[in-house]
Design a protein around this motif. Structure first.
Motif, short mmCIF file in Angstrom:
data_model
loop_
_atom_site.label_atom_id
_atom_site.label_comp_id
_atom_site.label_asym_id
_atom_site.label_seq_id
_atom_site.Cartn_x
_atom_site.Cartn_y
_atom_site.Cartn_z
N LYS A 11 -5.75 24.52 56.35
CA LYS A 11 -4.89 23.56 57.05
C LYS A 11 -3.54 23.44 56.33
N GLN B 263 -11.75 26.01 62.77
CA GLN B 263 -11.81 24.58 62.53
C GLN B 263 -10.49 24.07 61.97
N GLU C 216 -8.06 21.23 63.73
CA GLU C 216 -7.70 19.99 63.04
C GLU C 216 -6.20 19.85 62.88
N GLU D 164 -4.78 18.82 66.28
CA GLU D 164 -5.09 17.44 66.63
C GLU D 164 -4.39 16.44 65.71
N GLU D 165 -4.36 16.72 64.42
CA GLU D 165 -3.73 15.81 63.47
C GLU D 165 -2.22 15.72 63.67
N CYS E 288 -11.35 21.46 71.45
CA CYS E 288 -9.96 20.99 71.33
C CYS E 288 -9.29 20.94 72.70
#
Length: 351
Positions: free
Chosen positions: A177, A207, A211, A214-215, A250
């Motif tokens: 990330k 994943q 994330e 979305e974050e 998602c």
């Protein structure tokens, strides 16, 4: 000319685009393959992204080659372009971000040139539509999207791990990330219609992508495509169904697919994806060759005879896919043949 929608509209984004295209869409083909054919030397950790610095005119030319061949979606030259990779070459973070934006700008410029040619050369590229005031307007009968390409962490490492997904125990979702976050932010605000997470080799990177999207509340659609070496699992050995389920969870993911994978595995992989997702499926395999990271060459697998690439497209369509293109070692000729086949104008040509 972009078709990107707001966060609440992404669920219908790809369905509406496919409807405009006649139920299917054609994706472009191998990018680095064409750059090399035009004389680019890509023996560099940046690979095709090197041309954003040295040969932007070639980048635009390759995009135009694929548009002329019939592509509805062209992907930016940012696959191996990362802020970290540009910094390793001596660029500042801001300059690296500028090069990412440039990759999308070049694709958008190529699209604008293509549209301009269509306007001047033929009215066949337009259809008449009556609006609510009974006025007639013209719209393009073959819409084109620009997808901002995001390659895997392994592509940045340039050690062959993009084809295995074996990053080591020290590489976590959080680390991935941190690696991808800023690049995704920049590309989401670059003018692209969507983001294409390509050649995803394992579920931890899938994943991480979900994330980050979305974050950061990324407000343009994305697709996520995976690679496989056995027709059942991702390149790392993770279950393809598990990988696809992560992508499917998602809301921003508008299509799920397979790329940089031998054609002989595609039909079964479509079945795996369809078991866990109802989202459109995008398929763009490689030519069937295998990349040798030691020699940095593509080689034919011993004893394996690939089916003709283009002849498989109908089979993939019947299995449930709706977007078709090519990856490494495919060319505009491949894409032209796919386009002709899907439009009903196929001949005996084999790409």
């Amino acid at each position: 000319m972009g078709l990107g929608g707001s966060f609440d509209e992404t669920s219908s984004f790809m369905a509406e685009f496919l409807k405009k295209c006649g139920g299917y869409a054609v994706v472009d083909g191998g990018f680095a393959t064409e750059l090399e054919r035009h004389g680019a030397d890509l023996n560099d950790p940046l690979w095709s992204a090197k041309c954003l610095i040295t040969s932007p005119h070639l980048v635009k030319r390759v995009h135009l080659d694929y548009l002329d061949a019939g592509a509805n979606i062209i992907t930016s030259g940012s696959y191996q372009g990362t802020i970290q990779g540009f910094e390793a070459k001596g660029f500042t973070k801001e300059e690296g971000e500028g090069l990412l934006k440039k990759s999308v700008e070049l694709a958008c410029e190529a699209r604008a040139i293509y549209y301009d040619r269509c306007t001047k050369d033929s009215w066949d590229y337009f259809t008449q539509n009556n609006n609510s005031n009974n006025a007639t307007s013209l719209t393009l009968s073959r819409p084109v999207l620009v997808a901002a390409s995001v390659g895997s962490y392994g592509a940045y490492l340039a050690d062959g791990s993009e084809y295995t997904g074996k990053y080591g125990d020290e590489v976590s979702v959080e680390r991935l990330k941190d690696f991808h976050r800023r690049r995704v932010q920049v590309l989401a605000n670059s003018g692209a219609d969507l983001i294409a997470f390509e050649t995803t080799p394992n579920k931890i990177e899938a994943q991480a992508y979900v994330e980050v999207v979305e974050e950061e509340e990324i407000d343009i659609p994305v697709w996520m495509s995976f690679s496989s070496t056995d027709g059942m699992n991702s390149a790392s050995g993770d279950s393809m169904m598990e990988c696809a389920a992560i992508a499917d969870s998602c809301k921003q993911v508008v299509a799920i697919g397979i790329n940089c994978t031998p054609p002989r595995f595609i039909t079964n992989l479509i079945s795996c994806l369809r078991k866990v997702s109802c989202k459109p499926i995008v398929i763009y395999p490689n030519s069937g060759e295998t990349y040798d990271s030691g020699s940095k060459k593509w080689i034919r697998s011993n004893g394996v005879v690939e089916e003709d690439f283009v002849s498989c497209v109908r089979k993939w369509q019947e299995a449930g896919a709706s977007l078709f293109g090519g990856c490494c070692r495919t060319t505009p000729n491949t894409i032209r043949a796919i386009s002709k086949l899907l439009s009903g104008n196929s001949s005996n040509y084999k790409a």
